[in-house]
Scaffold this active site. Structure first.
Site, PDB file in Angstrom:
ATOM      1  N   ASP A 104      18.924 -12.755 -13.261  1.00 48.15           N
ATOM      2  CA  ASP A 104      19.980 -13.769 -13.258  1.00 48.15           C
ATOM      3  C   ASP A 104      19.889 -14.648 -12.017  1.00 48.15           C
ATOM      4  OD1 ASP A 104      21.016 -12.396 -15.420  1.00 48.15           O
ATOM      5  OD2 ASP A 104      22.496 -11.320 -14.215  1.00 48.15           O
TER       6      ASP A 104
HETATM    7  N1  URA Z   1      20.926  -6.772 -14.954  1.00 50.48           N
HETATM    8  C1  URA Z   1      21.745  -7.808 -14.683  1.00 50.48           C
HETATM    9  O1  URA Z   1      22.937  -7.745 -14.936  1.00 50.48           O
HETATM   10  N2  URA Z   1      21.203  -8.897 -14.128  1.00 50.48           N
HETATM   11  C2  URA Z   1      19.899  -9.004 -13.805  1.00 50.48           C
HETATM   12  O2  URA Z   1      19.466 -10.030 -13.281  1.00 50.48           O
HETATM   13  C3  URA Z   1      19.074  -7.919 -14.092  1.00 50.48           C
HETATM   14  C4  URA Z   1      19.613  -6.800 -14.674  1.00 50.48           C
END
Ligand code: URA
Length: 236
Positions: A104
């Site tokens: 993310d």
């Molecule tokens: N889980 C999440 O919530 N975000 C990420 O970027 C990776 C795993």
């Protein structure tokens, strides 16, 4: 096995599938000496595919990088909103590389970049269940009940998560830090798992993928994976 030509070109690391389709439409691609059309298939073991007269697989350098993704970078090749992308952090390469899997915008940490499509598919395929460990900070104290729920599996709107491991739990001021290891790769999975058991994630960093460790690599920096690391990852 026969495959679409654009897939072969992208797996060879020369271009994205979209770009490869444009090359095919523009008449730059041949199969066994005959100009290819969109929709044609070829067998990489039997057929000779050429782009601009150069055969696939001849001299294409494979690149494997381990990046410490900083917060605020998107894990795509281009962002319609013009935000910086992880590929912007790797400037000195001629080859076109892309991220394996996704983190993310607000997640930091270990991200592999490559131009080897087969390698990328291997690592992200659900069947291979590659373990990923995240360092998580949540507000408040992680209760034993919440910990057990994370470890057993959490009901999310896209179904129950597989059992996960929680370790290295440590309270710090108003927060708790812990490590969470999962092998699935659903969208925003760690954040959603924590929310489902009543905790909001305020920091998230991937620190391990399979046997690979992020280690002390500073944010925004990357290193090449060694030949040994690459072949071990291919066997995971
Ligand atoms: N889980 C999440 O919530 N975000 C990420 O970027 C990776 C795993």
């Amino acid at each position: 096995m026969k495959q679409r030509i654009q897939k072969l070109i992208s797996a060879a690391g020369l271009a994205s599938r979209r770009q490869a389709e444009e090359w095919i439409s523009a008449g730059r691609v041949t199969v066994n000496g005959r100009q290819a059309s969109l929709g044609d298939q070829a067998d990489p073991a039997l057929d000779r595919v050429e782009v601009d007269g150069r055969a696939l697989g001849s001299g294409g350098r494979k690149i494997y990088l381990l990046l410490n993704k900083p917060v605020g970078y998107v894990t795509t090749l281009k962002d319609p909103q013009g935000r910086p992308t992880v590929v912007d952090l790797v400037q000195d390469l001629r080859e076109r590389i892309y991220p394996v899997g996704r983190l993310d915008l607000n997640t930091a940490g270990l991200l592999i970049l490559t131009n080897d499509g087969e390698f990328a598919n291997h690592l992200t395929h659900p069947r291979h269940q590659v373990k990923k460990t995240y360092l998580v900070r949540v507000r408040g104290r992680l209760s034993d009940a919440a910990r057990r729920q994370l470890e057993r599996g959490v009901k999310l709107e896209d179904g129950l998560t597989a059992p996960a491991q929680v370790s290295s739990v440590r309270a710090s001021g108003a927060h708790t830090w812990f490590e969470l290891t999962i092998h699935e790769g659903r969208n925003r999975q760690v954040r959603r798992m924590c929310e489902a058991v009543g905790f909001s994630v305020s920091r998230l960093m991937r620190i391990r993928l399979g046997f690979l460790e992020l280690g002390t690599l500073p944010p925004g920096q990357y290193r090449q994976l060694s030949g040994g690391e690459v072949s071990k990852l291919k066997k995971l």
